[in-house]
Design a protein around this motif. Sequence first.
Motif, PDB file in Angstrom:
ATOM      1  N   ARG A 104      11.620  25.232  31.795  1.00 31.56           N
ATOM      2  CA  ARG A 104      13.069  25.001  31.754  1.00 31.56           C
ATOM      3  C   ARG A 104      13.401  23.629  31.175  1.00 31.56           C
ATOM      4  O   ARG A 104      14.315  23.493  30.372  1.00 31.56           O
ATOM      5  CB  ARG A 104      13.653  25.139  33.153  1.00 31.56           C
ATOM      6  CG  ARG A 104      13.662  26.580  33.655  1.00 31.56           C
ATOM      7  CD  ARG A 104      14.250  26.704  35.026  1.00 31.56           C
ATOM      8  NE  ARG A 104      15.669  26.356  34.977  1.00 31.56           N
ATOM      9  CZ  ARG A 104      16.348  25.885  36.005  1.00 31.56           C
ATOM     10  NH1 ARG A 104      15.748  25.698  37.155  1.00 31.56           N
ATOM     11  NH2 ARG A 104      17.620  25.601  35.892  1.00 31.56           N
ATOM     12  N   ARG A 105      12.654  22.609  31.586  1.00 34.37           N
ATOM     13  CA  ARG A 105      12.951  21.254  31.109  1.00 34.37           C
ATOM     14  C   ARG A 105      12.687  21.125  29.614  1.00 34.37           C
ATOM     15  O   ARG A 105      13.481  20.524  28.895  1.00 34.37           O
ATOM     16  CB  ARG A 105      12.129  20.246  31.890  1.00 34.37           C
ATOM     17  CG  ARG A 105      12.337  18.865  31.430  1.00 34.37           C
ATOM     18  CD  ARG A 105      12.832  17.816  32.363  1.00 34.37           C
ATOM     19  NE  ARG A 105      13.251  18.136  33.676  1.00 34.37           N
ATOM     20  CZ  ARG A 105      12.852  17.470  34.750  1.00 34.37           C
ATOM     21  NH1 ARG A 105      11.993  16.486  34.626  1.00 34.37           N
ATOM     22  NH2 ARG A 105      13.316  17.767  35.932  1.00 34.37           N
ATOM     23  N   THR A 106      11.578  21.666  29.127  1.00 36.03           N
ATOM     24  CA  THR A 106      11.294  21.559  27.695  1.00 36.03           C
ATOM     25  C   THR A 106      12.275  22.400  26.880  1.00 36.03           C
ATOM     26  O   THR A 106      12.648  22.015  25.772  1.00 36.03           O
ATOM     27  CB  THR A 106       9.851  21.977  27.369  1.00 36.03           C
ATOM     28  OG1 THR A 106       9.602  23.288  27.858  1.00 36.03           O
ATOM     29  CG2 THR A 106       8.864  20.999  27.959  1.00 36.03           C
ATOM     30  N   TRP A 107      12.702  23.528  27.417  1.00 35.36           N
ATOM     31  CA  TRP A 107      13.681  24.351  26.707  1.00 35.36           C
ATOM     32  C   TRP A 107      15.013  23.610  26.590  1.00 35.36           C
ATOM     33  O   TRP A 107      15.640  23.607  25.539  1.00 35.36           O
ATOM     34  CB  TRP A 107      13.866  25.681  27.441  1.00 35.36           C
ATOM     35  CG  TRP A 107      14.736  26.628  26.686  1.00 35.36           C
ATOM     36  CD1 TRP A 107      16.072  26.803  26.810  1.00 35.36           C
ATOM     37  CD2 TRP A 107      14.312  27.538  25.673  1.00 35.36           C
ATOM     38  NE1 TRP A 107      16.507  27.763  25.946  1.00 35.36           N
ATOM     39  CE2 TRP A 107      15.448  28.227  25.234  1.00 35.36           C
ATOM     40  CE3 TRP A 107      13.073  27.829  25.103  1.00 35.36           C
ATOM     41  CZ2 TRP A 107      15.393  29.187  24.240  1.00 35.36           C
ATOM     42  CZ3 TRP A 107      13.034  28.791  24.112  1.00 35.36           C
ATOM     43  CH2 TRP A 107      14.178  29.453  23.698  1.00 35.36           C
ATOM     44  N   ARG A 108      15.440  22.976  27.686  1.00 38.15           N
ATOM     45  CA  ARG A 108      16.693  22.212  27.646  1.00 38.15           C
ATOM     46  C   ARG A 108      16.588  21.011  26.722  1.00 38.15           C
ATOM     47  O   ARG A 108      17.588  20.572  26.159  1.00 38.15           O
ATOM     48  CB  ARG A 108      17.068  21.740  29.045  1.00 38.15           C
ATOM     49  CG  ARG A 108      17.608  22.825  29.907  1.00 38.15           C
ATOM     50  CD  ARG A 108      18.018  22.264  31.243  1.00 38.15           C
ATOM     51  NE  ARG A 108      18.349  23.327  32.169  1.00 38.15           N
ATOM     52  CZ  ARG A 108      18.319  23.199  33.466  1.00 38.15           C
ATOM     53  NH1 ARG A 108      17.980  22.053  34.013  1.00 38.15           N
ATOM     54  NH2 ARG A 108      18.635  24.213  34.237  1.00 38.15           N
ATOM     55  N   GLY A 113       8.863  26.676  20.050  1.00 34.82           N
ATOM     56  CA  GLY A 113       7.645  26.998  19.312  1.00 34.82           C
ATOM     57  C   GLY A 113       6.422  27.087  20.196  1.00 34.82           C
ATOM     58  O   GLY A 113       6.411  27.782  21.217  1.00 34.82           O
ATOM     59  N   THR A 114       5.387  26.365  19.826  1.00 34.13           N
ATOM     60  CA  THR A 114       4.093  26.466  20.481  1.00 34.13           C
ATOM     61  C   THR A 114       4.154  26.067  21.948  1.00 34.13           C
ATOM     62  O   THR A 114       3.486  26.672  22.788  1.00 34.13           O
ATOM     63  CB  THR A 114       3.066  25.587  19.738  1.00 34.13           C
ATOM     64  OG1 THR A 114       3.091  25.932  18.359  1.00 34.13           O
ATOM     65  CG2 THR A 114       1.684  25.792  20.284  1.00 34.13           C
ATOM     66  N   MET A 115       4.957  25.061  22.267  1.00 38.14           N
ATOM     67  CA  MET A 115       5.057  24.608  23.661  1.00 38.14           C
ATOM     68  C   MET A 115       5.581  25.727  24.553  1.00 38.14           C
ATOM     69  O   MET A 115       5.057  25.969  25.639  1.00 38.14           O
ATOM     70  CB  MET A 115       5.969  23.386  23.751  1.00 38.14           C
ATOM     71  CG  MET A 115       6.179  22.893  25.156  1.00 38.14           C
ATOM     72  SD  MET A 115       4.750  22.074  25.847  1.00 38.14           S
ATOM     73  CE  MET A 115       4.871  20.524  25.009  1.00 38.14           C
TER      74      MET A 115
END
Length: 179
Positions: A104-108, A113-115
């Motif tokens: 959720r944090r990386t999406w926000r 992509g790869t992550m």
Amino acid sequence: MPNPYAPRPSGAPGPDPDEVEAHRASVAAREHGDGPDPATGGRPGRPPRRPVDPEAARQGTRLVLWFGLLMLASLLATALPLPWRLGGLAVVGAAVVLGVRALRRTWRAGVRGTMTFALSAGLVATLGLGATILAVIPVWDVETERQDCMDRAITLTARSSCQKAYDDAITAWLDSLSR
């Protein structure tokens, strides 16, 4: 219908300069992603992606690191002897919680992509490890007998007889379920 590729006859009117300039401007706008997209029927293309927030991405990668460590710990927990192996369920639960928070944090933060794929695959793998740990509970007695037998076995022949007895007990347990 005249051939559009044939040279113009002398004295024929040329293209309208305003139309030529408008065509050049629309081609340049499409090349830079500003103009209408011909693949969508002239409608504007997708809006440009917002830039990645570096601070939020840094916090997300910290969660990704902790998620990876807990995922590794849950993998190691599957190799523990039986009473301790169930403690791996707590590690799996913590890994799933951290994995979802990291996703959720990386999406926000705008990281794609790869992550995103790696976090999703890691969550699926962690849930699979949890299912592996839980699968021991119905065959607890069979598993403890195998564990005790392997602890006492010194030779390869003794280990193979322990494994054969375990396989036979699991087959008998599965046959009892199908009846």
